[in-house]
Design a protein around this motif. Structure first.
Motif, short mmCIF file in Angstrom:
data_model
loop_
_atom_site.label_atom_id
_atom_site.label_comp_id
_atom_site.label_asym_id
_atom_site.label_seq_id
_atom_site.Cartn_x
_atom_site.Cartn_y
_atom_site.Cartn_z
N ILE A 1 -0.37 -7.54 -4.55
CA ILE A 1 -2.02 -7.58 -4.95
C ILE A 1 -1.35 -6.04 -4.95
O ILE A 1 -2.14 -5.38 -5.52
CB ILE A 1 -2.99 -8.42 -4.74
N SER A 2 -1.22 -4.82 -3.27
CA SER A 2 -1.28 -4.08 -3.70
C SER A 2 -0.87 -3.42 -3.82
O SER A 2 -1.60 -2.29 -4.82
CB SER A 2 -0.88 -3.77 -1.83
N GLN A 3 -0.21 -3.33 -5.13
CA GLN A 3 -0.14 -1.86 -5.27
C GLN A 3 -0.41 -1.77 -7.34
O GLN A 3 -1.06 -0.50 -7.87
CB GLN A 3 2.09 -2.37 -6.53
N MET A 4 -1.05 -3.24 -7.55
CA MET A 4 -2.35 -2.38 -8.71
C MET A 4 -3.63 -2.44 -7.83
O MET A 4 -3.76 -1.26 -9.05
CB MET A 4 -1.82 -4.44 -8.99
N LEU A 5 -3.93 -2.70 -6.74
CA LEU A 5 -4.93 -2.15 -6.25
C LEU A 5 -5.30 -0.43 -6.16
O LEU A 5 -5.47 0.76 -6.09
CB LEU A 5 -5.10 -2.12 -4.87
N ALA A 6 -3.74 0.28 -5.67
CA ALA A 6 -3.22 1.36 -5.85
C ALA A 6 -3.16 2.07 -6.66
O ALA A 6 -4.00 3.58 -6.32
CB ALA A 6 -2.02 2.07 -5.20
N LEU A 7 -2.41 1.59 -8.12
CA LEU A 7 -2.53 2.19 -9.30
C LEU A 7 -4.51 2.04 -9.34
O LEU A 7 -4.63 3.40 -10.22
CB LEU A 7 -2.03 1.10 -10.56
N ARG A 8 -4.72 1.42 -9.08
CA ARG A 8 -6.19 1.63 -9.68
C ARG A 8 -7.15 2.30 -9.07
O ARG A 8 -8.21 3.46 -9.99
CB ARG A 8 -7.05 -0.16 -9.71
N TYR A 9 -6.72 2.45 -7.95
CA TYR A 9 -7.40 4.12 -6.88
C TYR A 9 -6.29 5.52 -7.90
O TYR A 9 -6.37 6.42 -6.43
CB TYR A 9 -7.77 3.39 -5.94
N GLY A 10 -5.67 5.28 -8.19
CA GLY A 10 -4.60 6.49 -8.75
C GLY A 10 -3.29 6.73 -6.92
O GLY A 10 -3.72 7.95 -6.78
N CYS A 11 -3.41 5.90 -6.29
CA CYS A 11 -2.29 6.20 -5.04
C CYS A 11 -0.93 5.58 -6.00
O CYS A 11 -0.84 4.48 -6.43
CB CYS A 11 -2.86 5.51 -4.41
N VAL A 12 0.01 6.85 -6.14
CA VAL A 12 1.00 5.98 -6.81
C VAL A 12 1.79 5.36 -5.57
O VAL A 12 2.70 6.41 -5.41
CB VAL A 12 1.58 7.84 -7.40
N PRO A 13 1.99 4.27 -6.57
CA PRO A 13 3.47 3.51 -5.67
C PRO A 13 4.49 4.08 -6.19
O PRO A 13 4.94 4.78 -6.76
CB PRO A 13 2.96 2.32 -7.00
#
Length: 475
Positions: free
Chosen positions: A362-374
């Motif tokens: 889930i975390s990588q999708m939340l990161a993308l949502r918040y502009g945090c590059v995985p």
């Protein structure tokens, strides 16, 4: 359709991993589509701290020579009916752990089956992980109730057959050497939480000794990618952020980075490359790779690193020791803090997930949502959600590596650190990720088609076409 979710976790009441997010979010989207969906979960000792529970139970039952009560409420923040199964074994303020874990959740599965037979009878029981694995066995000869069994993490398979026979009723027709093996054989459908993981678990590298069985029943195995709650996790409205922003106002985002650096004790420097991790500190998540090469990466770059999570004592100790070697550049927060996790997503430049295996993530999708590059290893759901950045073609949403080796992780991190130097391209990369659609609406339609297929109903016209492997009939 009448659908009962049975799970050990449901966010925001009880959340240890991704299963809690799924059970806490998917039912409310299914209800919006017109279906009667309800949740059955344990009444843990900490639940009264999080919600008001009625004083009188709606039903009382017995299983495994034990009495239990069921209280009815509503999952906080939703209209989803919630049934809480109360028994003294669930009074401790924990979800998992303890010498009685096998007994507790086998008893919980018994209670859920009795509830479905005697109080509220669903058409579908949606079971989650080994804690509910005996339910498909018991329901396999009930013509009125069908079952879906979702594998969130195949590594945890529940008690062995000999132990089950000591605790509960194992029908003469039951097959399988442990709870998970029995569940996947007797469920009407088996699904994992990403398409790639559904294929990987049929191989020795990921099958956890069940690859032969999962290949044999492959006709009823499918993968449906998890979604995220885009209403709750929205950087434009998130109350936990220092500065709210959107894909069109991403220039406001750096204020969150500065605030995060101040909060966790890092040197305040908006130009430093800040990497974040929000994770369980266990071997599955790639902590052994990080420990092997982080010193080299920190020596080679001026990057900063923050880790948020709890887990194995060994990894906690190793990270603490590394933090002491890099004052002002590394912070280890050994706790569970939902608000801080959102600020990590919103404040870090990149998000690290070098998992050995990852059913979905889930975390990588939340990161993308918040502009945090995985930065991710290409495995399981990470393959299905993050594509490698190609600055020439302006495609991709993150940085990826394939082999589970320290050098491959190091190379990926260096490439990401170098990419951060090109600010215009980096901003375009962030915006591509923020525009990705990981809402539950898409996945919910696929689940509805899965349920409909079991019951012999036509698929919903608005739903994407289902894969052909879902054509196997009940039984």
């Amino acid at each position: 359709m009448r659908i009962l979710f049975v799970s050990a976790e449901a966010a925001p009441l009880a959340k240890v991993g991704g299963m809690g997010d799924v059970v806490g979010a998917l039912p409310k989207f299914l209800r919006r589509m017109g279906h009667d969906v309800r949740i059955f979960m344990p009444y843990y000792g900490f639940i009264p701290d999080k919600m008001d529970v009625p004083k009188k139970p709606v039903w009382e039952g017995a299983a495994m020579f034990q009495s239990f009560s069921v209280f009815e409420s509503v999952l906080p923040g939703t209209d989803v009916p919630l049934y809480l199964m109360q028994h003294p074994s669930f009074l401790p303020r924990r979800v998992y752990g303890g010498l009685d874990e096998d007994w507790r959740f086998t008893f919980f599965a018994n209670a859920a089956a009795e509830f479905a037979w005697n109080h509220w009878k669903p058409q579908i029981i949606h079971c989650h992980d080994w804690h509910t694995g005996m339910i498909p066995v018991w329901m396999s000869h009930d013509p009125d109730i069908s079952t879906v069994f979702t594998i969130h993490n195949l590594a945890y398979q529940g008690p062995w057959r000999w132990r089950l026979e000591q605790m509960t009723w194992c029908p003469w027709y039951m097959q399988g050497h442990n709870t998970m093996a029995a569940a996947v054989q007797f469920a009407d459908r088996v699904n994992t939480v990403s398409p790639t993981y559904a294929e990987q678990i049929k191989t020795p590298a990921y099958g956890e000794t069940l690859e032969g069985l999962l290949s044999y029943i492959g006709g009823k195995v499918s993968g449906i990618l998890n979604g995220i709650d885009t209403e709750s996790y929205n950087p434009a409205t998130d109350k936990y952020l220092h500065q709210q922003f959107s894909v069109d106002t991403i220039e406001k985002r750096p204020a969150n980075k500065i605030a995060l650096q101040e909060e966790v004790g890092l040197e305040v420097n908006k130009n430093a490359f800040l990497i974040g991790m929000v994770t369980r500190l266990v071997e599955q998540k790639g902590l052994d790779l990080i420990i092997q090469m982080l010193d080299l990466f920190m020596a080679y770059t001026d990057a900063q690193f923050i880790v948020l999570g709890t887990g194995d004592r060994y990894y906690e100790t190793q990270l603490w020791q590394m933090t002491a070697r890099y004052p002002g550049r590394m912070s280890t927060q050994l706790l569970y803090n939902e608000a801080l996790s959102r600020r990590v997503y919103a404040g870090c430049d990149s998000f690290l997930m070098p998992s050995r295996f990852e059913p979905c993530g889930i975390s990588q999708m939340l990161a993308l949502r918040y502009g945090c590059v995985p930065m991710v290893r290409r495995t399981g759901g990470l393959v299905d959600t993050v594509s490698h950045n190609n600055p020439i073609d302006n495609t991709g949403t993150g940085y990826c590596f394939d082999r589970y080796e320290p050098l491959d992780l190091f190379t990926c991190m260096i490439r990401t650190w170098e990419g951060f130097r090109y600010k215009d391209k980096w901003r375009e990369l962030q915006q591509r990720g923020m525009r990705e659609d990981f809402s539950w609406d898409i996945s919910a339609r696929k689940y509805i088609n899965l349920y409909s297929d079991i019951l012999g109903l036509p698929p919903e016209e608005t739903a994407p076409q289902q894969e052909p492997e879902l054509s196997v009939g009940k039984g």
